[in-house]
Scaffold this motif. Structure first.
Motif, PDB file in Angstrom:
ATOM      1  N   LEU A  47       0.832  -1.207   0.000  1.00 12.08           N
ATOM      2  CA  LEU A  47       0.000   0.000   0.000  1.00 12.08           C
ATOM      3  C   LEU A  47       0.864   1.255   0.000  1.00 12.08           C
ATOM      4  CD1 LEU A  47      -2.783   1.335   0.171  1.00 12.08           C
ATOM      5  CD2 LEU A  47      -2.663   1.103   2.662  1.00 12.08           C
ATOM      6  N   ALA A  48       1.954   1.242   0.782  1.00 11.31           N
ATOM      7  CA  ALA A  48       2.803   2.432   0.892  1.00 11.31           C
ATOM      8  C   ALA A  48       3.640   2.664  -0.359  1.00 11.31           C
ATOM      9  CB  ALA A  48       3.721   2.299   2.114  1.00 11.31           C
ATOM     10  N   ASP A  49       4.181   1.593  -0.945  1.00 10.74           N
ATOM     11  CA  ASP A  49       5.121   1.744  -2.055  1.00 10.74           C
ATOM     12  C   ASP A  49       4.466   1.659  -3.428  1.00 10.74           C
ATOM     13  OD1 ASP A  49       7.127   1.946  -0.193  1.00 10.74           O
ATOM     14  OD2 ASP A  49       7.715  -0.162  -0.317  1.00 10.74           O
ATOM     15  N   TYR A  50       3.394   0.869  -3.545  1.00  9.12           N
ATOM     16  CA  TYR A  50       2.780   0.639  -4.859  1.00  9.12           C
ATOM     17  C   TYR A  50       1.313   1.066  -4.929  1.00  9.12           C
ATOM     18  CZ  TYR A  50       6.891  -2.259  -5.815  1.00  9.12           C
ATOM     19  OH  TYR A  50       8.174  -2.707  -6.009  1.00  9.12           O
ATOM     20  N   LYS A  51       0.784   1.568  -3.816  1.00  8.47           N
ATOM     21  CA  LYS A  51      -0.635   1.965  -3.745  1.00  8.47           C
ATOM     22  C   LYS A  51      -1.558   0.790  -4.074  1.00  8.47           C
ATOM     23  CE  LYS A  51       0.896   6.094  -3.029  1.00  8.47           C
ATOM     24  NZ  LYS A  51       1.596   6.204  -1.813  1.00  8.47           N
ATOM     25  N   ILE A  52      -1.144  -0.405  -3.681  1.00 13.39           N
ATOM     26  CA  ILE A  52      -1.945  -1.613  -3.889  1.00 13.39           C
ATOM     27  C   ILE A  52      -2.615  -1.983  -2.574  1.00 13.39           C
ATOM     28  CG2 ILE A  52      -1.864  -4.083  -4.395  1.00 13.39           C
ATOM     29  CD1 ILE A  52       0.398  -3.568  -6.310  1.00 13.39           C
ATOM     30  N   THR A  53      -3.930  -2.017  -2.582  1.00 15.80           N
ATOM     31  CA  THR A  53      -4.680  -2.399  -1.389  1.00 15.80           C
ATOM     32  C   THR A  53      -5.009  -3.884  -1.468  1.00 15.80           C
ATOM     33  OG1 THR A  53      -5.661  -0.187  -1.257  1.00 15.80           O
ATOM     34  CG2 THR A  53      -6.729  -1.952  -0.006  1.00 15.80           C
ATOM     35  N   THR A  54      -4.497  -4.635  -0.532  1.00 15.16           N
ATOM     36  CA  THR A  54      -4.732  -6.072  -0.509  1.00 15.16           C
ATOM     37  C   THR A  54      -4.634  -6.566   0.924  1.00 15.16           C
ATOM     38  OG1 THR A  54      -4.070  -8.182  -1.492  1.00 15.16           O
ATOM     39  CG2 THR A  54      -2.306  -6.694  -0.853  1.00 15.16           C
ATOM     40  N   SER A  55      -5.093  -7.761   1.166  1.00 11.30           N
ATOM     41  CA  SER A  55      -5.093  -8.316   2.517  1.00 11.30           C
ATOM     42  C   SER A  55      -3.914  -9.252   2.713  1.00 11.30           C
ATOM     43  CB  SER A  55      -6.400  -9.079   2.766  1.00 11.30           C
ATOM     44  OG  SER A  55      -6.485 -10.208   1.910  1.00 11.30           O
ATOM     45  N   ALA A  56      -3.646  -9.557   3.976  1.00 16.22           N
ATOM     46  CA  ALA A  56      -2.551 -10.469   4.286  1.00 16.22           C
ATOM     47  C   ALA A  56      -2.813 -11.859   3.717  1.00 16.22           C
ATOM     48  CB  ALA A  56      -2.346 -10.545   5.798  1.00 16.22           C
ATOM     49  N   SER A  57      -4.079 -12.283   3.728  1.00 15.58           N
ATOM     50  CA  SER A  57      -4.398 -13.607   3.190  1.00 15.58           C
ATOM     51  C   SER A  57      -4.182 -13.660   1.680  1.00 15.58           C
ATOM     52  CB  SER A  57      -5.845 -13.977   3.525  1.00 15.58           C
ATOM     53  OG  SER A  57      -6.746 -13.010   3.010  1.00 15.58           O
ATOM     54  N   THR A  58      -4.496 -12.561   0.988  1.00 19.34           N
ATOM     55  CA  THR A  58      -4.233 -12.511  -0.453  1.00 19.34           C
ATOM     56  C   THR A  58      -2.736 -12.550  -0.726  1.00 19.34           C
ATOM     57  OG1 THR A  58      -6.259 -11.244  -0.852  1.00 19.34           O
ATOM     58  CG2 THR A  58      -4.565 -11.160  -2.556  1.00 19.34           C
ATOM     59  N   VAL A  59      -1.980 -11.821   0.078  1.00 21.67           N
ATOM     60  CA  VAL A  59      -0.524 -11.842  -0.060  1.00 21.67           C
ATOM     61  C   VAL A  59       0.002 -13.262   0.118  1.00 21.67           C
ATOM     62  CG1 VAL A  59       1.645 -11.111   1.017  1.00 21.67           C
ATOM     63  CG2 VAL A  59      -0.174  -9.445   0.624  1.00 21.67           C
ATOM     64  N   LYS A  60      -0.532 -13.957   1.105  1.00 17.64           N
ATOM     65  CA  LYS A  60      -0.091 -15.329   1.368  1.00 17.64           C
ATOM     66  C   LYS A  60      -0.362 -16.233   0.169  1.00 17.64           C
ATOM     67  CE  LYS A  60      -0.669 -19.132   4.653  1.00 17.64           C
ATOM     68  NZ  LYS A  60      -1.352 -19.572   5.903  1.00 17.64           N
ATOM     69  N   ARG A  61      -1.565 -16.109  -0.405  1.00 16.92           N
ATOM     70  CA  ARG A  61      -1.911 -16.949  -1.555  1.00 16.92           C
ATOM     71  C   ARG A  61      -1.051 -16.616  -2.766  1.00 16.92           C
ATOM     72  NH1 ARG A  61      -7.183 -15.645   0.095  1.00 16.92           N
ATOM     73  NH2 ARG A  61      -7.366 -14.188  -1.658  1.00 16.92           N
ATOM     74  N   ARG A  62      -0.851 -15.324  -3.019  1.00 22.33           N
ATOM     75  CA  ARG A  62      -0.058 -14.928  -4.185  1.00 22.33           C
ATOM     76  C   ARG A  62       1.406 -15.341  -4.024  1.00 22.33           C
ATOM     77  NH1 ARG A  62      -4.628 -14.042  -5.490  1.00 22.33           N
ATOM     78  NH2 ARG A  62      -5.361 -12.369  -6.876  1.00 22.33           N
ATOM     79  N   ARG A  63       1.946 -15.214  -2.828  1.00 17.90           N
ATOM     80  CA  ARG A  63       3.329 -15.648  -2.598  1.00 17.90           C
ATOM     81  C   ARG A  63       3.468 -17.144  -2.854  1.00 17.90           C
ATOM     82  NH1 ARG A  63       4.937 -15.062   2.863  1.00 17.90           N
ATOM     83  NH2 ARG A  63       7.060 -15.513   2.164  1.00 17.90           N
ATOM     84  N   LYS A  64       2.486 -17.899  -2.409  1.00 21.86           N
ATOM     85  CA  LYS A  64       2.526 -19.342  -2.631  1.00 21.86           C
ATOM     86  C   LYS A  64       2.432 -19.666  -4.115  1.00 21.86           C
ATOM     87  CE  LYS A  64       0.338 -23.686  -1.221  1.00 21.86           C
ATOM     88  NZ  LYS A  64      -0.744 -24.308  -0.404  1.00 21.86           N
ATOM     89  N   ALA A  65       1.566 -18.942  -4.825  1.00 29.28           N
ATOM     90  CA  ALA A  65       1.414 -19.181  -6.261  1.00 29.28           C
ATOM     91  C   ALA A  65       2.689 -18.842  -7.026  1.00 29.28           C
ATOM     92  CB  ALA A  65       0.243 -18.364  -6.800  1.00 29.28           C
ATOM     93  N   LEU A  66       3.426 -17.835  -6.539  1.00 31.98           N
ATOM     94  CA  LEU A  66       4.667 -17.427  -7.196  1.00 31.98           C
ATOM     95  C   LEU A  66       5.868 -18.247  -6.729  1.00 31.98           C
ATOM     96  CD1 LEU A  66       4.202 -13.537  -7.049  1.00 31.98           C
ATOM     97  CD2 LEU A  66       4.081 -14.975  -9.092  1.00 31.98           C
ATOM     98  N   GLY A  67       5.650 -19.138  -5.776  1.00 31.91           N
ATOM     99  CA  GLY A  67       6.748 -19.964  -5.276  1.00 31.91           C
ATOM    100  C   GLY A  67       7.689 -19.221  -4.359  1.00 31.91           C
ATOM    101  N   LEU A  68       7.186 -18.208  -3.652  1.00 31.74           N
ATOM    102  CA  LEU A  68       8.015 -17.407  -2.752  1.00 31.74           C
ATOM    103  C   LEU A  68       7.792 -17.892  -1.325  1.00 31.74           C
ATOM    104  CD1 LEU A  68       7.219 -13.897  -4.287  1.00 31.74           C
ATOM    105  CD2 LEU A  68       9.042 -15.489  -4.930  1.00 31.74           C
ATOM    106  N   SER A  69       8.745 -18.594  -0.783  1.00 30.93           N
ATOM    107  CA  SER A  69       8.598 -19.162   0.555  1.00 30.93           C
ATOM    108  C   SER A  69       9.679 -18.646   1.481  1.00 30.93           C
ATOM    109  CB  SER A  69       8.657 -20.697   0.491  1.00 30.93           C
ATOM    110  OG  SER A  69       9.872 -21.127  -0.099  1.00 30.93           O
TER     111      SER A  69
END
Length: 452
Positions: A47-69
């Motif tokens: 939100l601060a750097d990219y003005k993207i509003t998203t939730s922690a759960s969405t971040v978790k799912r997207r990180r998993k989809a991108l293979g970022l562990s």
């Protein structure tokens, strides 16, 4: 009842936004390289750097989809040999042996996009050495206490302690600490840096023709003002003569654009002893250990191996174009790595702790800070830079030679200039920049040994 199916695909979701997903992926990969794994923190940073509003759960799912562990999950899936190789690759790039566990871990994450646990890195190379060094130091201390205890009192260790008071920062860009680094002067490439005082974030570290020339110091300040769109409430430097022009410019800009700030109560520029300008001074040791020592070793190795002759005008001119490029890349990488390393937790410290400098700078509200950048007219700043001479003031080569060297560099298709290939690039560029010649080894005259 209508038989029309309004959703034949059966997807009860929002419309797919490709631009949003691409931007989100860019942000997530950036924070992964910064070794950030807290989903709530990542959501706040997005939100601060990219003005993207998203939730922690969405971040978790997207990180998993991108293979970022994170480190634990990565180590479980990764073969030990692969983890060892990642660490040893970074160790090999540190011939001066200055990088510790935290530095290696941050470098692996930043350059390879792999987060390892500290335990893995310690088992590869560092723990035995660290324990040995601590044990040796303890043994030496005990022996000296037993046999020469009076010498500790004679040296008066407490009498030399610098008196300090706590700082109470109100926000980011409240104060910029500025200083030059001379350890690379020995090979002809000094450094000048500007650091945010509240967070310790390196805003810019630059290789310059001289950090003792007032116009260059002032020009680097104006470049950062133009880049960020404003100036700090206050700047601090040591008492060097190269800062006198900066003093005048900072005061003039304050009086012109923000006369409402009392210059007596809050001076635009403050001179400090180096031991008190600590936000920038504390950067120099890590810069020397993480980059500077290896840089000097690499440069001197080229001279020792007869790859470079500073007395040859052609070689010197090419070196003055190529090496600043290499050093600036190294400084940018160092600043990026340094800014992502998490600060230790200090519960009684005013200001940020237990977070990276990037996080503290992007989310000042998390530690009670705010944005203190003072807006200025950027057109005025640009005109001031032009009046001072423009980028030619900080250039190591003439525009004509720089254009010729850039063509030769592009022709070689170099992906990245590194300490492992810089002298090879230098050798290959020389006949392209100066057609008709190759890199000749130096020959030393021994005529003085021959009797007349």
């Amino acid at each position: 009842m209508s038989t029309h199916n309004r959703n034949p695909s059966g997807k009860n979701q929002h419309a797919h936004d490709a631009d949003f997903e691409d931007q989100l992926a860019v942000g997530l990969r950036r924070y992964h390289r910064e070794a950030k794994t807290d989903n709530k923190e990542i959501a706040a940073l997005l939100l601060a750097d990219y003005k993207i509003t998203t939730s922690a759960s969405t971040v978790k799912r997207r990180r998993k989809a991108l293979g970022l562990s994170g480190g634990g999950a990565t180590v479980k899936k990764m073969a030990k040999a692969d983890a060892v190789q990642l660490v040893l690759n970074k160790v090999d790039k540190d011939p001066a042996k200055r990088a510790g566990v935290r530095t290696i871990r941050a470098t692996v994450a930043f350059e390879d996009g792999v987060i390892l646990t500290r335990q893995v890195i310690e088992t590869v190379n560092f723990a035995p050495t660290m324990i040995f060094n601590l044990a040796c130091r303890q043994i030496v201390w005990e022996i000296m206490q037993d046999h020469d205890g009076d010498s500790f009192a004679l040296r008066e260790p407490t009498a030399k302690k610098v008196f300090r008071v706590a700082k109470f920062p109100i926000g980011i860009n409240q104060r910029w600490a500025m200083d030059g680094h001379d350890k690379l002067y020995k090979i002809g490439f000094p450094v000048y840096a500007i650091v945010d005082d509240a967070t310790g974030k390196i805003l810019k570290a630059s290789v310059v023709p001289s950090n003792r020339f007032g116009e260059i110091v002032c020009y680097r300040f104006l470049c950062l003002v133009e880049e960020l769109g404003g100036m700090p409430i206050q700047t601090t430097t040591d008492c060097g003569s190269e800062t006198t022009l900066l003093f005048g410019v900072v005061n003039t800009l304050r009086h012109q654009f923000h006369p409402e700030i009392d210059s007596v109560e809050v001076p635009p520029h403050v001179y400090l002893r180096s031991v008190h300008n600590i936000s920038v001074e504390r950067q120099w040791l890590r810069l020397r250990l993480d980059f500077g020592d290896n840089c000097v070793l690499t440069f001197n190795k080229g001279t020792e191996d007869l790859k470079y002759n500073s007395n040859d005008p052609d070689q010197y001119e090419l070196c003055q174009w190529l090496w600043p490029r290499f050093i600036q890349t190294g400084l940018d990488d160092y600043a990026a790595r340094r800014n992502i390393i998490k600060m230790r937790k200090q519960s009684d410290k005013p200001g940020p702790s237990a977070m990276s400098r990037n996080t503290a700078y992007s989310l000042p509200e998390t530690w009670g800070g705010r944005q203190c950048l003072q807006p200025v007219d950027i057109d005025v700043i640009r005109q001031m830079k032009l009046d001072m001479g423009g980028d030619a003031l900080i250039a190591f080569s003439t525009p004509q030679f720089a254009a010729r060297a850039q063509l030769a560099y592009d022709a070689l298709g170099i992906q990245k200039l590194e300490q492992g290939n810089i002298w090879d690039v230098f050798r290959d560029m020389l006949p392209l920049v100066f057609p008709g010649r190759v890199l000749r080894s130096r020959t030393f005259s021994v005529s003085w040994l021959v009797s007349p």
